[in-house]
Motif scaffolding. Structure first.
Motif, PDB file in Angstrom:
ATOM      1  N   SER A  86       0.846  -1.186   0.000  1.00  0.00           N
ATOM      2  CA  SER A  86       0.000   0.000   0.000  1.00  0.00           C
ATOM      3  C   SER A  86       0.883   1.239   0.000  1.00  0.00           C
ATOM      4  CB  SER A  86      -0.907   0.008   1.232  1.00  0.00           C
ATOM      5  OG  SER A  86      -0.116   0.096   2.418  1.00  0.00           O
ATOM      6  N   VAL A  93      -0.672  -6.186  -0.075  1.00  0.00           N
ATOM      7  CA  VAL A  93      -1.878  -6.574  -0.806  1.00  0.00           C
ATOM      8  C   VAL A  93      -1.508  -7.737  -1.716  1.00  0.00           C
ATOM      9  CG1 VAL A  93      -3.742  -5.779  -2.322  1.00  0.00           C
ATOM     10  CG2 VAL A  93      -2.598  -4.156  -0.780  1.00  0.00           C
ATOM     11  N   TYR A 103      -4.957  -9.202   2.709  1.00  0.00           N
ATOM     12  CA  TYR A 103      -4.214  -8.076   3.260  1.00  0.00           C
ATOM     13  C   TYR A 103      -3.488  -8.490   4.536  1.00  0.00           C
ATOM     14  CZ  TYR A 103      -7.566  -5.697   0.234  1.00  0.00           C
ATOM     15  OH  TYR A 103      -8.328  -5.307  -0.841  1.00  0.00           O
ATOM     16  N   SER A 236       0.038  -1.808  -8.503  1.00  0.00           N
ATOM     17  CA  SER A 236      -0.166  -0.660  -7.627  1.00  0.00           C
ATOM     18  C   SER A 236      -0.454   0.568  -8.482  1.00  0.00           C
ATOM     19  CB  SER A 236       1.073  -0.417  -6.757  1.00  0.00           C
ATOM     20  OG  SER A 236       0.842   0.648  -5.852  1.00  0.00           O
ATOM     21  N   ASN A 327      -5.274   6.722   0.755  1.00  0.00           N
ATOM     22  CA  ASN A 327      -4.382   5.569   0.654  1.00  0.00           C
ATOM     23  C   ASN A 327      -4.747   4.795  -0.600  1.00  0.00           C
ATOM     24  OD1 ASN A 327      -2.280   3.899   1.380  1.00  0.00           O
ATOM     25  ND2 ASN A 327      -3.450   2.713   2.866  1.00  0.00           N
ATOM     26  N   LEU A 329      -4.412   0.823  -2.102  1.00  0.00           N
ATOM     27  CA  LEU A 329      -4.095  -0.576  -1.856  1.00  0.00           C
ATOM     28  C   LEU A 329      -4.294  -1.329  -3.168  1.00  0.00           C
ATOM     29  CD1 LEU A 329      -6.031   0.531   0.767  1.00  0.00           C
ATOM     30  CD2 LEU A 329      -4.988  -1.517   1.730  1.00  0.00           C
TER      31      LEU A 329
END
Length: 349
Positions: A86, A93, A103, A236, A327, A329
């Motif tokens: 993350s 992740v 997670y 990501s 954020n 993830l």
């Protein structure tokens, strides 16, 4: 099968834990010395415990083994896929053969803590930790179904597994002849990649002279081959210059329209400009950032009257004024208020 680890865990109570991902700037906890295997016994509602080992590779792939203690055979589950960190909160992740993401928080360089399916802490008297072992395990798994892109060229077959992206040489054993013949009947040109499903054993091939052993695919049973492609694998996503589709607003799922404009946001790099939609009207504004802290400023919106499902113009605009931190993830972005409460969830699509 990982749902059993948290959904039905005995005496487990799940709460939102703002310090985990969004209250103040977190100091990243590194994962040095990869590959690394993390192992332990996780709680289970329908068995005596789940012996679990997860090996994280430096190339962003992982593999895992699970043994459901006290259950009749078959009581094992193996997985293979990709992992990312993350942007904040030190959360690993992972996405493997199925579409469910898992997670784990990096508590230290030598310890992972399992989180629930929403990436939240599980507050319980039970132990959800996995600890680094003295040495990393070797990739040696039997998997079914195993989907990947198969191609045969220059008298050899190769298999690119869908979830991990691992490109593996195919060993001429088991159902290799069936796989190869089915491919040759269907391909349109030499070297064309076709989507194959097999029951396979991935393990190191015998090393060639002067070379190290590398993973290879042993096709134990051929199932199917067809024209097609793998589903997108985990990555990501970047915060900026990406359209984020709104999927949850203040705890409620958002109905996405079958046609037309989907509700969502884009934070543009140029001039810190914000654009988006509530499902009907176009939203315009600006944003400012300081690390994980963000302020979204709405300056204009069109004023069309819309009654279509998924129209959340007013609620989205009001919610964005409360956003303080963010954020990411994997391909999921979350926005939080000043107390760390989740306000909105988006997906990169």
């Amino acid at each position: 099968m990982f749902e059993k680890l948290c959904v039905g865990a005995l005496m487990a109570f799940v709460f939102w834990h703002p310090e985990s991902v969004n209250a103040t700037e977190a100091v990243p906890v590194p994962l040095p010395q990869l590959p690394a295997t993390f192992s332990g016994t996780l709680p289970c509602a329908s068995c005596e415990g789940i012996q679990t080992s997860i090996t994280l590779q430096a190339d962003g792939t992982f593999f895992s083994r699970q043994l459901y203690e006290g259950q009749a055979s078959p009581n094992q589950a193996n997985d293979l896929g990709r992992w990312v960190m993350s942007h904040y909160g030190n959360i690993v992740v992972m996405q493997g053969q199925n579409s469910e993401q898992r997670y784990f928080r990096v508590k230290s360089a030598d310890s992972l803590e399992m989180l629930d399916l929403e990436a939240r802490s599980i507050f319980s008297i039970l132990n959800y930790s996995l600890n680094r072992t003295s040495s990393a395990e070797t990739l040696d798994l039997k998997l079914f179904p195993l989907n990947g892109l198969y191609r045969y060229f220059a008298d050899s077959g190769r298999f690119t597994e869908c979830a991990s992206g691992l490109d593996l040489p195919v060993v001429t054993m088991g159902d290799n002849a069936k796989l190869e013949n089915a491919y040759l009947r269907l391909r349109a040109e030499p070297g064309q990649a076709l989507l194959a499903t097999v029951y396979a054993h991935i393990k190191p091939a015998p090393p060639m002279e002067g070379q190290n052993s590398t993973p290879s695919l042993h096709p134990l049973r051929f199932e199917n081959i067809a024209k097609g492609d793998c589903a997108p694998r985990l990555y990501s996503a970047s915060l900026k210059d990406q359209f984020w589709t709104l999927v949850q607003l203040k705890g409620k799922p958002v109905v996405l329209p079958e046609t037309g404009r989907a509700p969502g946001l884009m934070l543009h790099t140029d001039n810190s400009r914000l654009s988006g939609s509530g499902g009907c009207n176009q939203l315009l504004g600006s944003y400012s950032m300081d690390g994980r802290f963000v302020q979204l400023n709405m300056v204009a919106a069109t004023r069309m009257a819309c009654l279509s499902p998924g129209n959340v113009d007013a609620e989205l605009i009001e919610t964005l004024t409360q956003v303080k931190t963010w954020n990411i993830l994997g391909q999921r972005m979350e926005l939080y208020d000043q107390l760390g409460r989740l306000l909105a969830r988006f997906e990169a699509r």
